[in-house]
Scaffold this motif. Structure first.
Motif, PDB file in Angstrom:
ATOM      1  N   MET A   1       0.821  -1.221   0.000  1.00  0.00           N
ATOM      2  CA  MET A   1       0.000   0.000   0.000  1.00  0.00           C
ATOM      3  C   MET A   1       0.849   1.264   0.000  1.00  0.00           C
ATOM      4  O   MET A   1       0.458   2.289  -0.547  1.00  0.00           O
ATOM      5  N   ASN A   2       2.025   1.189   0.608  1.00  0.00           N
ATOM      6  CA  ASN A   2       2.915   2.352   0.554  1.00  0.00           C
ATOM      7  C   ASN A   2       3.357   2.606  -0.886  1.00  0.00           C
ATOM      8  O   ASN A   2       3.391   3.749  -1.348  1.00  0.00           O
ATOM      9  N   GLU A   3       3.661   1.515  -1.600  1.00  0.00           N
ATOM     10  CA  GLU A   3       4.026   1.674  -3.021  1.00  0.00           C
ATOM     11  C   GLU A   3       2.818   2.194  -3.816  1.00  0.00           C
ATOM     12  O   GLU A   3       2.956   3.065  -4.678  1.00  0.00           O
ATOM     13  N   ASP A   4       1.630   1.645  -3.525  1.00  0.00           N
ATOM     14  CA  ASP A   4       0.416   2.098  -4.228  1.00  0.00           C
ATOM     15  C   ASP A   4       0.191   3.599  -4.014  1.00  0.00           C
ATOM     16  O   ASP A   4      -0.144   4.340  -4.937  1.00  0.00           O
ATOM     17  N   LEU A   5       0.369   4.029  -2.748  1.00  0.00           N
ATOM     18  CA  LEU A   5       0.086   5.436  -2.447  1.00  0.00           C
ATOM     19  C   LEU A   5       1.130   6.345  -3.100  1.00  0.00           C
ATOM     20  O   LEU A   5       0.809   7.439  -3.585  1.00  0.00           O
ATOM     21  N   GLU A   6       2.368   5.869  -3.150  1.00  0.00           N
ATOM     22  CA  GLU A   6       3.407   6.648  -3.837  1.00  0.00           C
ATOM     23  C   GLU A   6       3.018   6.845  -5.311  1.00  0.00           C
ATOM     24  O   GLU A   6       3.098   7.954  -5.853  1.00  0.00           O
ATOM     25  N   GLU A   7       2.544   5.787  -5.919  1.00  0.00           N
ATOM     26  CA  GLU A   7       2.133   5.846  -7.330  1.00  0.00           C
ATOM     27  C   GLU A   7       0.925   6.798  -7.493  1.00  0.00           C
ATOM     28  O   GLU A   7       0.877   7.621  -8.406  1.00  0.00           O
ATOM     29  N   TYR A   8      -0.012   6.699  -6.583  1.00  0.00           N
ATOM     30  CA  TYR A   8      -1.217   7.553  -6.564  1.00  0.00           C
ATOM     31  C   TYR A   8      -0.803   9.039  -6.544  1.00  0.00           C
ATOM     32  O   TYR A   8      -1.373   9.874  -7.233  1.00  0.00           O
ATOM     33  N   CYS A   9       0.231   9.328  -5.728  1.00  0.00           N
ATOM     34  CA  CYS A   9       0.665  10.724  -5.580  1.00  0.00           C
ATOM     35  C   CYS A   9       1.600  11.146  -6.716  1.00  0.00           C
ATOM     36  O   CYS A   9       1.447  12.230  -7.303  1.00  0.00           O
ATOM     37  N   SER A  10       2.555  10.280  -7.034  1.00  0.00           N
ATOM     38  CA  SER A  10       3.613  10.707  -7.956  1.00  0.00           C
ATOM     39  C   SER A  10       3.098  10.867  -9.378  1.00  0.00           C
ATOM     40  O   SER A  10       3.717  11.551 -10.184  1.00  0.00           O
ATOM     41  N   THR A  11       1.956  10.259  -9.691  1.00  0.00           N
ATOM     42  CA  THR A  11       1.391  10.408 -11.034  1.00  0.00           C
ATOM     43  C   THR A  11       0.212  11.391 -11.016  1.00  0.00           C
ATOM     44  O   THR A  11      -0.537  11.482 -11.987  1.00  0.00           O
ATOM     45  N   SER A  12       0.059  12.124  -9.925  1.00  0.00           N
ATOM     46  CA  SER A  12      -1.027  13.121  -9.877  1.00  0.00           C
ATOM     47  C   SER A  12      -0.592  14.371 -10.645  1.00  0.00           C
ATOM     48  O   SER A  12       0.605  14.588 -10.861  1.00  0.00           O
ATOM     49  N   PRO A  13      -1.563  15.193 -11.056  1.00  0.00           N
ATOM     50  CA  PRO A  13      -1.179  16.399 -11.799  1.00  0.00           C
ATOM     51  C   PRO A  13      -0.381  17.368 -10.923  1.00  0.00           C
ATOM     52  O   PRO A  13      -0.456  17.288  -9.699  1.00  0.00           O
ATOM     53  N   THR A  14       0.342  18.269 -11.564  1.00  0.00           N
ATOM     54  CA  THR A  14       1.005  19.324 -10.784  1.00  0.00           C
ATOM     55  C   THR A  14       0.100  20.556 -10.787  1.00  0.00           C
ATOM     56  O   THR A  14      -0.811  20.676 -11.613  1.00  0.00           O
ATOM     57  N   LEU A  15       0.362  21.457  -9.864  1.00  0.00           N
ATOM     58  CA  LEU A  15      -0.405  22.706  -9.818  1.00  0.00           C
ATOM     59  C   LEU A  15      -0.140  23.505 -11.083  1.00  0.00           C
ATOM     60  O   LEU A  15       0.929  23.370 -11.686  1.00  0.00           O
ATOM     61  N   GLN A  16      -1.119  24.370 -11.420  1.00  0.00           N
ATOM     62  CA  GLN A  16      -0.955  25.120 -12.667  1.00  0.00           C
ATOM     63  C   GLN A  16       0.239  26.073 -12.645  1.00  0.00           C
ATOM     64  O   GLN A  16       0.970  26.182 -13.605  1.00  0.00           O
TER      65      GLN A  16
END
Ligand code: URA
Ligand code: ZN
Length: 382
Positions: free
Chosen positions: A104-119
């Motif tokens: 789940m730690n790896e899953d959450l890292e992926e969830y965050c690291s592939t999220s969009p960046t701020l404009q």
């Protein structure tokens, strides 16, 4: 400007892997699935031992990242520091808890690291709190390995934990190497309730979830925090960064009473280096209190810490501004959805209005609580 961001530090997810586990179970905690008379899927979350009303309706807002981002957009939230919701891994045998924590730690890292960046800023919109396999019979090695794993995952900036530790609470000395490792790694520990207090306290009437959530949750946080104070954890690990859910429950209100009871107790009177109120100033608290008076009071209480440092002669009055720097906006999403359709969630709007109307907080203090404090605490701009 990063200091003007709106950052939600109390926001949860049941990652798809965890939701699948809950669906595979038929005892608490679990997700019960059925089909309604018009052929629709009906899923209910049952996570409390005495879950009233047949469970809470759950849907994609609990696991789908797009729903989290939509919720953030709707409420003007720039960045969220997301944590797995209760009851985490508490109910699993040690070996399964270890494996699932790491996955789940790896899953959450992926969830965050592939999220969009701020404009306008090179900052991702999602960061996370990892999970430790805090269950009875887990080895210290396993816990330390998981602290290491979290600290090397770049978007995980802390970890969330319940109040049971490895079965003996958070004042259990066997956790000392874990606190030492967390302190050394600079991770923020988000302490969050799940069990409440003995349900017999709530009487016989069906009052839904009101009493366990409004009172049981914060009382649990209060009790575990008081115990941690009593065991002197901040004397041993002075740089630990602890964030308490729900504005620390009743701890701010009861801290002087706690200090007085310690002073009058022969067992603990000489155990701590400082007056109990000193340690409150080392905590971070979410601003999930729903009212400006409560936020103002809590910030007064946290700001008094210097006065209670051993040997201190500081006598100045509470300093609300100073206290506000330890408080951080949160929503508790996806819990507390509105009961009837509204554009924005009342639970969110109320907490934002509360921050906005605290007497004695300057515009800079309010910006801090809305997001600036989180940017610093979690190093979000790095
Ligand atoms: N209910 C829960 O079970 N958890 C939360 O965090 C909030 C409400
Ligand atoms: Zn929560």
């Amino acid at each position: 400007m990063a200091s003007k961001l709106l950052v939600d530090i109390h926001t949860h997810v049941y990652l798809p892997r965890y939701a699948a586990l809950l669906r595979s179970r038929s005892t608490v905690p679990f997700i019960r699935s059925s089909t309604t008379s018009d052929g629709k899927l009906d899923e209910r979350l049952l996570i409390l031992d005495h879950e009233p009303s047949g469970g809470r309706p759950v849907g994609p807002q609990y696991w789908d990242r797009e729903e989290k981002l939509k919720f953030m957009d709707k409420h003007g939230i720039d960045v969220s520091v997301v944590s797995t919701a209760n009851p985490w891994l508490d109910f699993l045998p040690a070996s399964q808890a270890h494996t699932l924590a790491s996955e789940m730690n790896e899953d959450l890292e992926e969830y965050c690291s592939t999220s969009p960046t701020l404009q306008n800023l090179p900052i991702r919109r999602l960061f996370g709190f990892g999970l430790l396999p805090l269950v009875p019979e887990i080895t210290t090695t396993s816990l330390l390995d998981t602290v290491k794993q979290i600290s090397r995952l770049p978007h995980l900036r802390g970890l969330i934990m319940g109040t049971r530790g490895v079965g003996k609470g958070l004042d259990d000395e066997s956790l000392d190497p874990v606190w030492a490792a967390i302190e050394a790694a600079g991770l923020v520990v988000f302490i969050h309730p799940h069990y409440g207090v003995d349900p017999k306290a709530w009487g016989d009437k069906d009052n839904g979830h009101v009493l366990p959530l409004a009172l049981g949750f914060p009382f649990e946080t209060t009790i575990v925090s008081a115990l941690r104070h009593l065991c002197g954890v901040f004397d041993r690990y002075p740089s630990l960064r602890l964030l308490l859910a729900h504005s620390g429950g009743a701890l701010p209100q009861l801290s002087s009473r706690l200090a007085s009871c310690i002073d009058h107790d022969p067992v603990v009177a000489s155990r701590l280096k400082h007056d109990a109120r000193y340690y409150l100033g080392k905590l971070y608290l979410d601003a999930v209190a729903y009212g400006p008076e409560e936020l103002g009071f809590v910030s007064d209480v946290i700001s008094r810490a210097g006065r209670y440092q051993a040997g201190s002669s500081v006598t100045e009055a509470a300093n609300r501004s100073l206290g506000s720097r330890r408080m951080l906006f949160g929503t508790d999403h996806p819990f507390f959805p509105p009961l009837s359709a509204t554009e924005k969630w009342t639970s969110v709007v109320e907490n934002l209005e509360a921050i906005d109307t605290v007497q004695g907080w300057s515009p800079a203090d309010k910006d801090g609580v809305r997001g600036g404090n989180a940017v610093s605490l979690f190093n979000l701009a790095e």
